[in-house]
Design a protein around this motif. Structure first.
Motif, PDB file in Angstrom:
ATOM      1  N   ALA A   7       0.859  -1.187   0.000  1.00  0.00           N
ATOM      2  CA  ALA A   7       0.000   0.000   0.000  1.00  0.00           C
ATOM      3  C   ALA A   7       0.892   1.232   0.000  1.00  0.00           C
ATOM      4  CB  ALA A   7      -0.894   0.015   1.231  1.00  0.00           C
ATOM      5  N   GLN A   8       0.339   2.335  -0.483  1.00  0.00           N
ATOM      6  CA  GLN A   8       1.018   3.616  -0.430  1.00  0.00           C
ATOM      7  C   GLN A   8       0.232   4.483   0.554  1.00  0.00           C
ATOM      8  OE1 GLN A   8       2.149   1.142  -3.017  1.00  0.00           O
ATOM      9  NE2 GLN A   8       0.169   1.977  -3.542  1.00  0.00           N
ATOM     10  N   ILE A   9       0.946   5.039   1.520  1.00  0.00           N
ATOM     11  CA  ILE A   9       0.253   5.687   2.636  1.00  0.00           C
ATOM     12  C   ILE A   9       0.779   7.100   2.886  1.00  0.00           C
ATOM     13  CG2 ILE A   9      -0.329   5.476   5.095  1.00  0.00           C
ATOM     14  CD1 ILE A   9       0.273   2.406   4.745  1.00  0.00           C
ATOM     15  N   PHE A  10      -0.140   8.071   2.828  1.00  0.00           N
ATOM     16  CA  PHE A  10       0.172   9.468   3.157  1.00  0.00           C
ATOM     17  C   PHE A  10      -0.510   9.773   4.485  1.00  0.00           C
ATOM     18  CE2 PHE A  10      -1.560  13.970   2.161  1.00  0.00           C
ATOM     19  CZ  PHE A  10      -0.580  14.580   2.915  1.00  0.00           C
ATOM     20  N   THR A  11       0.300   9.879   5.535  1.00  0.00           N
ATOM     21  CA  THR A  11      -0.230  10.186   6.871  1.00  0.00           C
ATOM     22  C   THR A  11      -0.143  11.685   7.072  1.00  0.00           C
ATOM     23  OG1 THR A  11       0.568   8.054   7.672  1.00  0.00           O
ATOM     24  CG2 THR A  11       0.056   9.701   9.344  1.00  0.00           C
ATOM     25  N   PHE A  12      -1.285  12.336   7.271  1.00  0.00           N
ATOM     26  CA  PHE A  12      -1.239  13.797   7.441  1.00  0.00           C
ATOM     27  C   PHE A  12      -1.621  14.249   8.837  1.00  0.00           C
ATOM     28  CE2 PHE A  12      -5.797  14.495   6.942  1.00  0.00           C
ATOM     29  CZ  PHE A  12      -6.196  13.409   6.165  1.00  0.00           C
ATOM     30  N   CYS A  13      -1.958  13.333   9.694  1.00  0.00           N
ATOM     31  CA  CYS A  13      -2.157  13.671  11.113  1.00  0.00           C
ATOM     32  C   CYS A  13      -1.893  12.401  11.889  1.00  0.00           C
ATOM     33  CB  CYS A  13      -3.574  14.167  11.366  1.00  0.00           C
ATOM     34  SG  CYS A  13      -3.953  14.336  13.120  1.00  0.00           S
ATOM     35  N   ASN A  14      -1.060  12.497  12.905  1.00  0.00           N
ATOM     36  CA  ASN A  14      -0.728  11.311  13.688  1.00  0.00           C
ATOM     37  C   ASN A  14      -0.401  11.742  15.113  1.00  0.00           C
ATOM     38  OD1 ASN A  14      -0.125   8.703  14.324  1.00  0.00           O
ATOM     39  ND2 ASN A  14       1.888   8.710  13.367  1.00  0.00           N
ATOM     40  N   THR A  15      -1.433  11.747  15.949  1.00  0.00           N
ATOM     41  CA  THR A  15      -1.221  12.123  17.339  1.00  0.00           C
ATOM     42  C   THR A  15      -1.556  10.913  18.204  1.00  0.00           C
ATOM     43  OG1 THR A  15      -3.502  12.808  17.814  1.00  0.00           O
ATOM     44  CG2 THR A  15      -2.076  14.440  16.764  1.00  0.00           C
ATOM     45  N   GLU A  16      -1.460  11.078  19.512  1.00  0.00           N
ATOM     46  CA  GLU A  16      -1.792   9.975  20.418  1.00  0.00           C
ATOM     47  C   GLU A  16      -3.247   9.555  20.269  1.00  0.00           C
ATOM     48  OE1 GLU A  16      -0.316   9.641  24.263  1.00  0.00           O
ATOM     49  OE2 GLU A  16       1.519   9.278  23.101  1.00  0.00           O
ATOM     50  N   ARG A  17      -4.106  10.513  19.852  1.00  0.00           N
ATOM     51  CA  ARG A  17      -5.544  10.240  19.844  1.00  0.00           C
ATOM     52  C   ARG A  17      -6.134   9.966  18.472  1.00  0.00           C
ATOM     53  NH1 ARG A  17      -8.517  12.185  24.232  1.00  0.00           N
ATOM     54  NH2 ARG A  17      -7.208  12.794  25.974  1.00  0.00           N
TER      55      ARG A  17
ATOM     56  N   ILE B  63      -4.801   6.396   1.838  1.00  0.00           N
ATOM     57  CA  ILE B  63      -4.175   5.157   1.379  1.00  0.00           C
ATOM     58  C   ILE B  63      -4.470   4.989  -0.106  1.00  0.00           C
ATOM     59  CG2 ILE B  63      -4.093   2.641   1.638  1.00  0.00           C
ATOM     60  CD1 ILE B  63      -4.945   2.996   4.546  1.00  0.00           C
ATOM     61  N   VAL B  64      -3.436   4.737  -0.870  1.00  0.00           N
ATOM     62  CA  VAL B  64      -3.574   4.499  -2.309  1.00  0.00           C
ATOM     63  C   VAL B  64      -3.260   3.038  -2.580  1.00  0.00           C
ATOM     64  CG1 VAL B  64      -2.692   5.086  -4.607  1.00  0.00           C
ATOM     65  CG2 VAL B  64      -2.814   6.855  -2.832  1.00  0.00           C
ATOM     66  N   LEU B  65      -4.140   2.384  -3.303  1.00  0.00           N
ATOM     67  CA  LEU B  65      -3.837   1.031  -3.777  1.00  0.00           C
ATOM     68  C   LEU B  65      -3.769   1.074  -5.296  1.00  0.00           C
ATOM     69  CD1 LEU B  65      -6.135  -1.281  -1.589  1.00  0.00           C
ATOM     70  CD2 LEU B  65      -3.753  -0.675  -1.203  1.00  0.00           C
ATOM     71  N   PHE B  66      -2.730   0.514  -5.845  1.00  0.00           N
ATOM     72  CA  PHE B  66      -2.607   0.395  -7.294  1.00  0.00           C
ATOM     73  C   PHE B  66      -3.514  -0.750  -7.759  1.00  0.00           C
ATOM     74  CE2 PHE B  66       2.020   1.955  -6.635  1.00  0.00           C
ATOM     75  CZ  PHE B  66       1.612   3.280  -6.684  1.00  0.00           C
ATOM     76  N   PRO B  67      -3.791  -0.840  -9.070  1.00  0.00           N
ATOM     77  CA  PRO B  67      -4.678  -1.902  -9.535  1.00  0.00           C
ATOM     78  C   PRO B  67      -4.258  -3.290  -9.022  1.00  0.00           C
ATOM     79  CG  PRO B  67      -4.319  -0.360 -11.290  1.00  0.00           C
ATOM     80  CD  PRO B  67      -3.420   0.072 -10.155  1.00  0.00           C
ATOM     81  N   ASN B  68      -5.244  -4.000  -8.485  1.00  0.00           N
ATOM     82  CA  ASN B  68      -5.066  -5.358  -7.962  1.00  0.00           C
ATOM     83  C   ASN B  68      -4.061  -5.480  -6.816  1.00  0.00           C
ATOM     84  OD1 ASN B  68      -6.967  -6.678  -9.731  1.00  0.00           O
ATOM     85  ND2 ASN B  68      -5.539  -6.134 -11.361  1.00  0.00           N
ATOM     86  N   GLN B  69      -3.800  -4.370  -6.157  1.00  0.00           N
ATOM     87  CA  GLN B  69      -2.915  -4.402  -4.984  1.00  0.00           C
ATOM     88  C   GLN B  69      -3.775  -4.658  -3.737  1.00  0.00           C
ATOM     89  OE1 GLN B  69      -0.968  -0.665  -3.948  1.00  0.00           O
ATOM     90  NE2 GLN B  69       0.987  -1.698  -3.640  1.00  0.00           N
ATOM     91  N   THR B  70      -3.236  -5.461  -2.837  1.00  0.00           N
ATOM     92  CA  THR B  70      -3.969  -5.862  -1.636  1.00  0.00           C
ATOM     93  C   THR B  70      -3.231  -5.416  -0.382  1.00  0.00           C
ATOM     94  OG1 THR B  70      -4.751  -7.833  -2.794  1.00  0.00           O
ATOM     95  CG2 THR B  70      -4.915  -7.866  -0.399  1.00  0.00           C
ATOM     96  N   LEU B  71      -3.945  -4.801   0.533  1.00  0.00           N
ATOM     97  CA  LEU B  71      -3.369  -4.496   1.840  1.00  0.00           C
ATOM     98  C   LEU B  71      -3.676  -5.696   2.741  1.00  0.00           C
ATOM     99  CD1 LEU B  71      -3.383  -1.114   3.656  1.00  0.00           C
ATOM    100  CD2 LEU B  71      -3.686  -3.222   4.915  1.00  0.00           C
ATOM    101  N   PRO B  72      -2.633  -6.373   3.245  1.00  0.00           N
ATOM    102  CA  PRO B  72      -2.809  -7.649   3.949  1.00  0.00           C
ATOM    103  C   PRO B  72      -3.740  -7.585   5.164  1.00  0.00           C
ATOM    104  CG  PRO B  72      -0.487  -7.253   3.495  1.00  0.00           C
ATOM    105  CD  PRO B  72      -1.208  -5.979   3.161  1.00  0.00           C
ATOM    106  N   GLU B  73      -4.330  -8.717   5.448  1.00  0.00           N
ATOM    107  CA  GLU B  73      -5.268  -8.831   6.577  1.00  0.00           C
ATOM    108  C   GLU B  73      -4.576  -8.531   7.907  1.00  0.00           C
ATOM    109  OE1 GLU B  73      -8.568 -12.002   7.105  1.00  0.00           O
ATOM    110  OE2 GLU B  73      -6.838 -12.774   8.196  1.00  0.00           O
ATOM    111  N   HIS B  74      -5.257  -7.754   8.714  1.00  0.00           N
ATOM    112  CA  HIS B  74      -4.736  -7.411  10.036  1.00  0.00           C
ATOM    113  C   HIS B  74      -5.892  -7.013  10.950  1.00  0.00           C
ATOM    114  CE1 HIS B  74      -5.169  -3.585   7.953  1.00  0.00           C
ATOM    115  NE2 HIS B  74      -5.273  -3.004   9.133  1.00  0.00           N
ATOM    116  N   LYS B  75      -5.571  -6.854  12.230  1.00  0.00           N
ATOM    117  CA  LYS B  75      -6.542  -6.268  13.155  1.00  0.00           C
ATOM    118  C   LYS B  75      -5.826  -5.354  14.126  1.00  0.00           C
ATOM    119  CE  LYS B  75      -6.821 -10.402  16.092  1.00  0.00           C
ATOM    120  NZ  LYS B  75      -6.561 -10.092  17.489  1.00  0.00           N
ATOM    121  N   HIS B  76      -6.597  -4.482  14.714  1.00  0.00           N
ATOM    122  CA  HIS B  76      -6.042  -3.494  15.642  1.00  0.00           C
ATOM    123  C   HIS B  76      -6.314  -3.973  17.061  1.00  0.00           C
ATOM    124  CE1 HIS B  76      -7.500  -0.915  12.083  1.00  0.00           C
ATOM    125  NE2 HIS B  76      -6.283  -1.333  11.829  1.00  0.00           N
ATOM    126  N   ASN B  77      -5.262  -4.218  17.789  1.00  0.00           N
ATOM    127  CA  ASN B  77      -5.382  -4.871  19.088  1.00  0.00           C
ATOM    128  C   ASN B  77      -5.645  -3.916  20.246  1.00  0.00           C
ATOM    129  OD1 ASN B  77      -4.905  -7.599  18.273  1.00  0.00           O
ATOM    130  ND2 ASN B  77      -2.825  -6.957  17.777  1.00  0.00           N
TER     131      ASN B  77
END
Ligand code: ZN
Length: 180
Positions: free
Chosen positions: A48-58, A64-78
């Protein structure tokens, strides 16, 4: 691992897609845009291509940009301590997103990356088009994919602790290694 030249080309390509979706991104921000291969070494397929424009504690807000047929792998937020983990809203800015969450297997338009079946267990397909969005509750396993056209989406999360996300594929490494 991604070669520097390939990494920079992907940054440029993602920047063009972000700009043509109507979002402003400066040249400096473009140079910092992250190309993630998740340590799997085939970022055109799983990445994935990722542009983070705000990243604070909260709060964390990303494009997020996905190119054709690109997959962002399975995950979960713990969960972290008393915090149940990140809630994430995905909103499509341009293109068509295939999103997968737990539930009845309805995979139809999308596909599991070749030989990676074990790492893509969420098989309930949801298609999101422009102007559409979905909020994922903390702890929901998910992955997403672009079709034949690129897709640009907003990802809005509570407290960004990406390092605590767990991916179904144990080989995933969150930091992309760039080589000359
Ligand atoms: Zn996520």
């Amino acid at each position: 691992m991604i070669k520097k030249q390939v990494y920079q080309e992907a940054q440029k390509r993602a920047t063009q897609l972000i700009r043509s979706s109507g979002i402003k991104i400066s040249d400096k921000e473009s140079e910092e845009l992250q190309v993630a291969d998740f340590g799997l070494g085939q970022f055109e397929k799983e990445g994935a291509q990722i542009f983070t424009f705000c990243n604070t504690e909260r709060v964390s807000t990303k494009v997020i940009v996905l190119f054709p047929n690109q997959t962002l792998p399975e995950h979960k937020h713990n969960p972290v301590g008393s915090d149940p983990g990140k809630e994430e809203t995905l909103r499509v800015i341009s293109g068509r997103l295939r999103l997968y969450i737990p539930g009845v297997d309805t995979v139809n338009e999308g596909f599991i990356p070749t030989d990676q079946e074990a790492y893509y267990t969420s098989r309930h397909e949801i298609i999101l088009n422009e102007y559409e969005q979905l909020t994922l509750a903390p702890g929901t396993k998910h992955w997403f994919q672009a079709g034949d056209n690129p897709v640009v989406v907003y990802s809005i999360c509570t407290g960004a602790r990406d390092e605590l996300d767990t991916f179904s594929n144990p080989k995933v490494v969150r930091t992309t290694q760039i080589i000359d």
